[in-house]
Design an enzyme around this catalytic site. Structure first.
Site, mmCIF file in Angstrom:
data_model
loop_
_atom_site.group_PDB
_atom_site.id
_atom_site.type_symbol
_atom_site.label_atom_id
_atom_site.label_comp_id
_atom_site.label_asym_id
_atom_site.label_seq_id
_atom_site.Cartn_x
_atom_site.Cartn_y
_atom_site.Cartn_z
ATOM 1 N N GLU A 107 0.797 -9.990 -0.942
ATOM 2 C CA GLU A 107 -0.807 -10.260 -1.566
ATOM 3 C C GLU A 107 -1.209 -10.991 -3.133
ATOM 4 O O GLU A 107 -2.079 -11.315 -3.209
ATOM 5 C CB GLU A 107 -1.468 -9.596 -0.151
ATOM 6 C CG GLU A 107 -1.402 -9.430 0.758
ATOM 7 C CD GLU A 107 -1.826 -8.690 1.334
ATOM 8 O OE1 GLU A 107 -3.138 -8.973 2.173
ATOM 9 O OE2 GLU A 107 -2.512 -7.404 1.626
ATOM 10 N N GLU B 58 2.726 -6.300 8.172
ATOM 11 C CA GLU B 58 1.083 -5.392 8.428
ATOM 12 C C GLU B 58 1.299 -4.798 9.433
ATOM 13 O O GLU B 58 1.406 -3.691 10.139
ATOM 14 C CB GLU B 58 0.430 -5.259 7.613
ATOM 15 C CG GLU B 58 -0.157 -5.451 6.205
ATOM 16 C CD GLU B 58 0.249 -6.408 5.114
ATOM 17 O OE1 GLU B 58 0.094 -6.352 4.222
ATOM 18 O OE2 GLU B 58 1.329 -7.404 5.740
ATOM 19 N N ALA C 98 1.098 -1.121 0.308
ATOM 20 C CA ALA C 98 0.095 0.315 -0.526
ATOM 21 C C ALA C 98 1.217 1.121 -0.239
ATOM 22 O O ALA C 98 1.831 1.166 0.425
ATOM 23 C CB ALA C 98 -0.671 0.152 1.692
ATOM 24 N N GLY D 284 0.387 -5.593 0.861
ATOM 25 C CA GLY D 284 -0.018 -5.295 -0.357
ATOM 26 C C GLY D 284 0.472 -6.099 -1.932
ATOM 27 O O GLY D 284 -0.094 -6.943 -2.243
#
Length: 267
Positions: free
Chosen positions: A121, A141, A73, A118
């Site tokens: 991910e 995270e 992110a 992310g």
């Protein structure tokens, strides 16, 4: 090289000359592909277009950044958000990750450099991950006060088991390529700089097979995961029935008996 289509400023879809393999390129190199709201929208839009393209049999997710696949992110953008803006941004972010996850054809991530949060991910949302020797992956995270929110808490244990996933998520540690392969975080490690080429070569091998069969096999694998055996076999049977009377099945059997390569109708 085939045709190229840009989605917003930060995502490119490039179709290989065969037309059967598409490359989804994360193209924000100056920010190491940090996923801003604009980039998330573009990933979602690109996936929507690819999902509806019946000619594409395999999608390879790659990066134009030399240093990273994707660092996750965009925390600089996140830092500027009010609580209300963060709430509004959440569906936009989720749509990017689910867009990759729900692509109906096989997907391969080509990972080099950092694939964190992310970014990892997005790779986990793919069916297979090819990483080069420079790859560093992880879900850090909790070290910044949140949790993996792009599917990580669900996808990682499906890859490596609950306890291993817990250790990786709770410690927030980064894992280098060799250990990542050993733990099953990635599926193949190749020489530095070769992740894209190797992933595209793997995609070409997969794309030689029936597009109808590939999509049905992916559906059975995905829907059957986590079910008990009896229920899983029912999922498999439904997927089999969806291809048993297809033109691809008829062509596959005919080509085998005639000792020639199949010409898949794709239906």
């Amino acid at each position: 090289m085939g045709d190229e289509q840009r989605f917003g400023e930060f995502v490119v879809v490039r179709r290989q000359e065969s037309g059967t393999v598409a490359e989804l390129v994360l193209d924000r190199p100056k920010a190491m592909n940090a996923v801003s709201s604009d980039m998330a929208r573009s990933v979602g839009a690109a996936c929507e277009a690819l999902g509806g393209d019946r000619d594409v049999r395999v999608v390879v997710v790659t990066s134009s950044s030399e240093r990273a696949f994707c660092v996750g992110a965009d925390l600089k953008e996140r830092n500027s958000f009010s609580d209300a803006e963060l709430v509004r941004q959440r569906p936009v972010a989720r749509a990017a990750y689910t867009g990759v996850l729900e692509l109906p054809m096989p997907t391969i991530a080509a990972v080099h450099g950092f694939a964190l949060g992310g970014g990892f991910e997005l790779a986990l949302a793919c069916d297979l991950i090819v990483a080069d020797a420079s790859a560093v992956v992880g879900l850090p995270e909790v070290s910044v006060g949140v949790i993996p929110g792009g599917g990580g808490t669900q996808l990682l244990p499906r890859r490596v088991g609950a306890a291993r996933a817990a250790e990786l998520i709770f410690t927030a540690r980064r894992v280098e390529a060799a250990e990542a392969a050993e733990l099953g975080l990635v599926d193949q490690v190749v020489a530095a700089g070769q992740d894209r080429a190797e992933a595209l070569a793997l995609a070409a091998r997969i794309a030689a097979n029936s597009p109808v069969g590939l999509r049905a096999a992916k559906r059975a694998l995905r829907l059957g995961h986590g079910l008990d055996l009896r229920a899983g076999l029912e999922v498999e049977d439904a997927a089999w029935r969806s291809v048993a009377f297809s033109a691809d099945r008829a062509e596959g059997v005919a080509a085998f008996n005639e000792k020639r390569g199949p010409q898949w109708p794709g239906e």
